[in-house]
Design an enzyme around this catalytic site. Sequence first.
Site, PDB file in Angstrom:
ATOM      1  N   CYS A   1     -19.083  -2.755 -17.901  1.00  0.00           N
ATOM      2  CA  CYS A   1     -19.051  -2.430 -16.470  1.00  0.00           C
ATOM      3  C   CYS A   1     -20.260  -3.014 -15.744  1.00  0.00           C
ATOM      4  O   CYS A   1     -21.404  -2.813 -16.167  1.00  0.00           O
ATOM      5  CB  CYS A   1     -19.012  -0.925 -16.274  1.00  0.00           C
ATOM      6  SG  CYS A   1     -18.994  -0.449 -14.535  1.00  0.00           S
TER       7      CYS A   1
ATOM      8  N   GLU B   1       0.827  -1.213   0.000  1.00  0.00           N
ATOM      9  CA  GLU B   1       0.000   0.000   0.000  1.00  0.00           C
ATOM     10  C   GLU B   1       0.858   1.258   0.000  1.00  0.00           C
ATOM     11  O   GLU B   1       0.519   2.238  -0.665  1.00  0.00           O
ATOM     12  CB  GLU B   1      -0.950   0.005   1.201  1.00  0.00           C
ATOM     13  CG  GLU B   1      -2.043  -1.061   1.143  1.00  0.00           C
ATOM     14  CD  GLU B   1      -2.945  -0.899  -0.069  1.00  0.00           C
ATOM     15  OE1 GLU B   1      -3.124   0.235  -0.550  1.00  0.00           O
ATOM     16  OE2 GLU B   1      -3.477  -1.922  -0.542  1.00  0.00           O
TER      17      GLU B   1
ATOM     18  N   CYS C   1     -13.494   1.504 -15.676  1.00  0.00           N
ATOM     19  CA  CYS C   1     -13.786   2.896 -15.305  1.00  0.00           C
ATOM     20  C   CYS C   1     -12.530   3.758 -15.361  1.00  0.00           C
ATOM     21  O   CYS C   1     -12.369   4.686 -14.586  1.00  0.00           O
ATOM     22  CB  CYS C   1     -14.410   2.959 -13.906  1.00  0.00           C
ATOM     23  SG  CYS C   1     -15.353   4.482 -13.595  1.00  0.00           S
TER      24      CYS C   1
ATOM     25  N   CYS D   1     -18.088   1.332 -20.546  1.00  0.00           N
ATOM     26  CA  CYS D   1     -19.313   1.159 -19.765  1.00  0.00           C
ATOM     27  C   CYS D   1     -20.063  -0.107 -20.181  1.00  0.00           C
ATOM     28  O   CYS D   1     -20.795  -0.694 -19.380  1.00  0.00           O
ATOM     29  CB  CYS D   1     -20.216   2.379 -19.915  1.00  0.00           C
ATOM     30  SG  CYS D   1     -19.436   3.912 -19.322  1.00  0.00           S
TER      31      CYS D   1
ATOM     32  N   CYS E   1     -25.450   3.688 -13.112  1.00  0.00           N
ATOM     33  CA  CYS E   1     -24.365   4.677 -13.028  1.00  0.00           C
ATOM     34  C   CYS E   1     -24.831   6.031 -13.552  1.00  0.00           C
ATOM     35  O   CYS E   1     -25.276   6.156 -14.705  1.00  0.00           O
ATOM     36  CB  CYS E   1     -23.155   4.202 -13.835  1.00  0.00           C
ATOM     37  SG  CYS E   1     -21.805   5.406 -13.886  1.00  0.00           S
TER      38      CYS E   1
END
Length: 357
Positions: A212, A43, A202, A209, A218
């Site tokens: 997605c 991270e 995205c 899309c 959305c």
Amino acid sequence: MLGNAQPAIAAFAATVVQWQLRAGRRGLPWQHTRDPYRIWLSEIMLQQTQVGTVMGYYERFLARFPTVQDLAAATQDEVMPYWAGLGYYARARNLHRCAQEICQNWNGSFPPSADEIMQLPGIGRSTAAAIAAFAYGQRSPIMDGNVKRVFTRYFGIFGDPSVRATEKCLWETAQAVVDAAPPDLDMTAYTQGLMDLGSSHCARGRPDCAACPLATHCYARLESRQAELPTPKKKKQSGQRQCAMLILQKENTILLEQRPSPGIWGGLWSLPQFDDAESLRIACGNMGVEVATERKMAGLQHVFSHFKLHIEPWHIVSDQIETTEPRPNQAWVSLNDLPATALPAPVKKILDGLFLA
DNA sequence: AATACGTGGAC
DNA sequence: TGTCCAAGTAT
């Protein structure tokens, strides 16, 4: 700030989880572990840094520092070479401090909650949440660049995401999604899925899309406003600076100087740096070294996030340098040791061009 | 709130 | 070439 659409929130998390398990990323080196140390390291390395860039650094770092105890026992000078070239070197300094805090104050184990993890150096709200989600399954939402893209589009959240009000809305929305999710939510798959979605379908440029899993509700897709979201940051003009760098060679060694922290390249070993050639010439004169103009090498530009640096390198070879002892923050470094030295990227480029050719 | 803090990928 | 910005945090 919010768009008009009333997006479905109840099934949001479950949809992301199902998609992640079916189509998300699976083979990244920091997946499929619940070791907080490995998750934490990934991270930190991934902050503002692309996955492909991190890969090699992650493996090399783990091979040298396999546990948080190994990292805590090392010196900062032993750690920095493994971060050199990755950028944002405060991350490495904080990582090292953090390992020592964990060993001294937490008996070598990570704190058990995101709130406590966030108190550690170099760990903000999103990183703390990611560690707690991946290591403990804690229902703490993250909010990185990927999630911001998915959320601003799906929920129609306008405004620069780095502005306080927008950011607040995003965090509240992220919390609301987790609160609305079923109790058995797979937090690892959800967290990973959000980032996978943000970096694939995205993506910023041309979102896909059609592929997605969140497309039906959305906001951006329904209103055809994908290109407006997330709201772009207002761009600030970046300045330019100039410097002269000294490659002072004495036999098989060159003079390096450790950069102060905080500051650019803090903790790395760089070339002695001057505002201009005249200052460089004076410094050399104090060491009894003449600087001939033909020693000037081809200049180069280095682009930082907030300014551009024009570098004019000077290569001075002299075996009769009068200085007896280098300054405390300076050292004569053998050319053979350069590959293992924590050098800033442009300095490495200069020295590689000079001595590896 | 605004700025400091690296480097390289993508377009 | 320039522009944006990436699994952000600290001050």
